[in-house]
Design a protein around this motif. Sequence first.
Motif, mmCIF file in Angstrom:
data_model
loop_
_atom_site.group_PDB
_atom_site.id
_atom_site.type_symbol
_atom_site.label_atom_id
_atom_site.label_comp_id
_atom_site.label_asym_id
_atom_site.label_seq_id
_atom_site.Cartn_x
_atom_site.Cartn_y
_atom_site.Cartn_z
ATOM 1 N N ALA A 182 0.830 -1.201 0.000
ATOM 2 C CA ALA A 182 0.000 0.000 0.000
ATOM 3 C C ALA A 182 0.868 1.256 0.000
ATOM 4 O O ALA A 182 0.595 2.222 -0.714
ATOM 5 N N PHE A 183 1.932 1.227 0.805
ATOM 6 C CA PHE A 183 2.833 2.387 0.870
ATOM 7 C C PHE A 183 3.484 2.648 -0.484
ATOM 8 O O PHE A 183 3.537 3.795 -0.957
ATOM 9 N N LEU A 184 3.963 1.594 -1.130
ATOM 10 C CA LEU A 184 4.618 1.757 -2.429
ATOM 11 C C LEU A 184 3.633 2.235 -3.490
ATOM 12 O O LEU A 184 3.974 3.079 -4.339
ATOM 13 N N SER A 185 2.400 1.719 -3.456
ATOM 14 C CA SER A 185 1.414 2.120 -4.456
ATOM 15 C C SER A 185 1.037 3.590 -4.305
ATOM 16 O O SER A 185 0.886 4.315 -5.295
ATOM 17 N N TYR A 186 0.897 4.038 -3.053
ATOM 18 C CA TYR A 186 0.546 5.441 -2.853
ATOM 19 C C TYR A 186 1.741 6.371 -3.085
ATOM 20 O O TYR A 186 1.568 7.521 -3.466
ATOM 21 N N LEU A 187 2.942 5.875 -2.877
ATOM 22 C CA LEU A 187 4.126 6.653 -3.229
ATOM 23 C C LEU A 187 4.179 6.845 -4.748
ATOM 24 O O LEU A 187 4.484 7.948 -5.233
ATOM 25 N N CYS A 188 3.860 5.788 -5.485
ATOM 26 C CA CYS A 188 3.786 5.894 -6.941
ATOM 27 C C CYS A 188 2.704 6.887 -7.357
ATOM 28 O O CYS A 188 2.882 7.666 -8.297
ATOM 29 N N THR A 189 1.567 6.856 -6.637
ATOM 30 C CA THR A 189 0.477 7.780 -6.937
ATOM 31 C C THR A 189 0.917 9.224 -6.759
ATOM 32 O O THR A 189 0.588 10.109 -7.554
ATOM 33 N N LEU A 190 1.683 9.489 -5.684
ATOM 34 C CA LEU A 190 2.182 10.846 -5.441
ATOM 35 C C LEU A 190 3.101 11.296 -6.572
ATOM 36 O O LEU A 190 2.950 12.399 -7.121
ATOM 37 N N VAL A 191 4.047 10.444 -6.927
ATOM 38 C CA VAL A 191 5.001 10.793 -7.984
ATOM 39 C C VAL A 191 4.269 11.021 -9.309
ATOM 40 O O VAL A 191 4.509 12.011 -10.012
ATOM 41 N N LEU A 192 3.343 10.110 -9.638
ATOM 42 C CA LEU A 192 2.608 10.239 -10.895
ATOM 43 C C LEU A 192 1.725 11.485 -10.912
ATOM 44 O O LEU A 192 1.589 12.140 -11.945
ATOM 45 N N SER A 193 1.126 11.801 -9.762
ATOM 46 C CA SER A 193 0.280 12.998 -9.714
ATOM 47 C C SER A 193 1.102 14.262 -9.922
ATOM 48 O O SER A 193 0.654 15.205 -10.583
ATOM 49 N N LEU A 194 2.316 14.296 -9.385
ATOM 50 C CA LEU A 194 3.187 15.449 -9.592
ATOM 51 C C LEU A 194 3.635 15.543 -11.048
ATOM 52 O O LEU A 194 3.665 16.636 -11.641
ATOM 53 N N VAL A 195 3.994 14.386 -11.611
ATOM 54 C CA VAL A 195 4.390 14.373 -13.027
ATOM 55 C C VAL A 195 3.229 14.826 -13.899
ATOM 56 O O VAL A 195 3.388 15.648 -14.821
ATOM 57 N N MET A 196 2.026 14.304 -13.625
ATOM 58 C CA MET A 196 0.846 14.700 -14.386
ATOM 59 C C MET A 196 0.563 16.183 -14.252
ATOM 60 O O MET A 196 0.187 16.859 -15.215
ATOM 61 N N THR A 197 0.729 16.700 -13.037
ATOM 62 C CA THR A 197 0.465 18.112 -12.797
ATOM 63 C C THR A 197 1.348 18.985 -13.683
ATOM 64 O O THR A 197 0.883 19.954 -14.306
ATOM 65 N N ILE A 198 2.636 18.627 -13.745
ATOM 66 C CA ILE A 198 3.587 19.400 -14.551
ATOM 67 C C ILE A 198 3.263 19.275 -16.037
ATOM 68 O O ILE A 198 3.219 20.275 -16.778
ATOM 69 N N VAL A 199 3.015 18.037 -16.508
ATOM 70 C CA VAL A 199 2.751 17.809 -17.933
ATOM 71 C C VAL A 199 1.444 18.455 -18.356
ATOM 72 O O VAL A 199 1.371 19.145 -19.399
ATOM 73 N N ILE A 200 0.372 18.278 -17.579
ATOM 74 C CA ILE A 200 -0.932 18.836 -17.936
ATOM 75 C C ILE A 200 -0.894 20.361 -17.888
ATOM 76 O O ILE A 200 -1.563 21.048 -18.662
ATOM 77 N N HIS A 201 -0.089 20.902 -16.956
ATOM 78 C CA HIS A 201 0.034 22.361 -16.855
ATOM 79 C C HIS A 201 0.585 22.941 -18.156
ATOM 80 O O HIS A 201 0.195 24.032 -18.596
ATOM 81 N N GLU A 202 1.505 22.193 -18.797
ATOM 82 C CA GLU A 202 2.109 22.669 -20.038
ATOM 83 C C GLU A 202 1.237 22.319 -21.245
ATOM 84 O O GLU A 202 1.001 23.162 -22.114
ATOM 85 N N GLN A 203 0.766 21.066 -21.309
ATOM 86 C CA GLN A 203 -0.028 20.604 -22.450
ATOM 87 C C GLN A 203 -1.191 19.750 -21.929
ATOM 88 O O GLN A 203 -1.070 18.537 -21.801
ATOM 89 N N PRO A 204 -2.332 20.358 -21.552
ATOM 90 C CA PRO A 204 -3.416 19.631 -20.876
ATOM 91 C C PRO A 204 -3.884 18.366 -21.604
ATOM 92 O O PRO A 204 -3.812 17.271 -21.054
ATOM 93 N N ILE A 205 -4.354 18.500 -22.844
ATOM 94 C CA ILE A 205 -4.921 17.352 -23.555
ATOM 95 C C ILE A 205 -3.837 16.332 -23.883
ATOM 96 O O ILE A 205 -3.997 15.130 -23.663
#
Length: 598
Positions: A182-205
């Motif tokens: 569970a810890f590893l899966s949610y750590l992955c979720t945090l990292v992916l959410s940050l990566v998504m935030t940066i990518v979507i901020h630049e190119q949403p679609i």
Amino acid sequence: MVRNRQNIYMVFICVLSLFLLFLHFPFQVGELSNWVLIYTFIGAILLLNHFSVILPSGNFLSMDSALYLACIFLYGINVPLLALILSSFVFFFIRFKMEWWKHLFNFSNYSIMIVSTYYMFIASGGKVGNIDVTNLWPYTISLTVYFLLNLVLMWLYLFLASKLSIRNVFQKLTKKDDVKEAFLSYLCTLVLSLVMTIVIHEQPIFGIFLFISLSITLSLAFSKVFSLYKHEETRAQKDFLTGLNNHGYFKQTLDEFIKRSEYEDPFSIVLLDLDDFKKYNDFNGHVQGDELLTFFGGFISEKIKDHTFIAARYGGEEFAIIMPETTQEQAKMFMDKIRKEYNETPFKGVEILPLGCLSFSAGITEYEKGTYGASELLARADKALYYAKAEGKNNCQIYKEGRFHHKGHQIKEEIDGLEQQLQIFLSKDIYTYQHSKRVFRYAVDISDQLDLSEEEKRRLILGALIHDIGKIEIPRDIINKKGKLQVHEWEMMKKHVTYGKEILSSVKKYDDLLPLVELHHERYDGKGYPYGLKGENIPKLARILCIIDSFDAMTTERPYQKTKTFTEAIEELRKCSGQQFDPVFVEPFIKMVEHGDR
């Protein structure tokens, strides 16, 4: 009662969710481009739920949480809530077989997590739309809240939906491997959410498209790897001839059942043996013998397919079955039923068997609180199987202590054999040798005073004689040290119970003595060693031996302890009754000592 609590909890969660949504209604989305983004989010959520990433345990990780978190960090509360509402509405029609209240409860959990995470993000200094990778605390704290809420909401549901105690439900949810995963899966979720935030901020679609493509690729790759892993795992767990589980898998599964048996329903195990298989094999040949084993594997599989039973080939023509939530009486009824069906099943070459038909004998036992692991449980089932064979075969027997007694001369032979094991102490530690002999004599006397079966008397007497065998491995300077032992020396001394278990385990005929050797220093209040077992979780004979061993230790000269008189030792036994010692056996032992039966 349990159902009512569960319903009240679900109603409360749903009402709380609706209240939070009402506070944010109407959802201000703004310009048309935001609606395009919302529809893109909805499509992404639907795809991410369909292409979940499978984890090593077999659980699934949906990437939609990373998407919701990225929405919160970039667009605040309105966009993720609206995407949640619309996607849940679509799920309601897509997953029409799922009960409506499950859809509503799942939606309510997500909405509570999203709203709480948003406000925690703002409270911890996070700024919506402003990506600051130099300050990860708001993102970390937000994800922690999201994770803990998910855990608590699930924990409360399981607790209210089951008959288990708070402690037992918590234990089930906090298994080491599950927590790590569970810890590893949610750590992955945090990292992916940050990566998504940066990518979507630049190119949403494009950013969402890229994330979906990555998630689908991971889902397909993990599914393939997991499929290969399960295939190899199944091969490793199966007996190729019978198609049943193999010996190793059976022992592993039995250990798992015993670990969780303290707070779950009882279970029984069966050991069964094909009658006169050697004679069948010798007369018809090994190829035909293998065909009979294969046939029996299929026969058992067919009979248990509608049950949660676990069957395995234990070795040779011997098989084993674990029967969850089944008493030994129910197990016997089931085994007798299929035994009769097996008798009536035609098979080539059975006419040469004594009974003229296929048959098996079975020994059955039920797990009881305080059972010393798989070895004791299997030993009981094996003795019941032996008795079934002795009764003429083709029958099933439940293990009963009094039925499997040993004759006096057999006990004497075993005593003589174990005394030879003790001879080594004569040169290394004369005290342990003398102590073991005295404890043995106490055990002989008290066994006649207590309501014990012949088999229990045998185990208590032999276990008392050999209980300190592990001290052979303790350094001489620690065993014979004058004065109090230092902390590290005491820790070494405590290991003698583990060493004793290892020594005795090498002699399979004494497996039933292992609980007395390993557990005679467990305390009734749970403060003993090596496991800190408490009350009736400690096998009965080990509780009796603890009293005998302690009394002799108090009343005889020891290198690191002052000697007590019998009167002082009796006072100590009474003082510690219910704490260190089982009160049921303290007074009978004291009565024996006071009457001079020693």
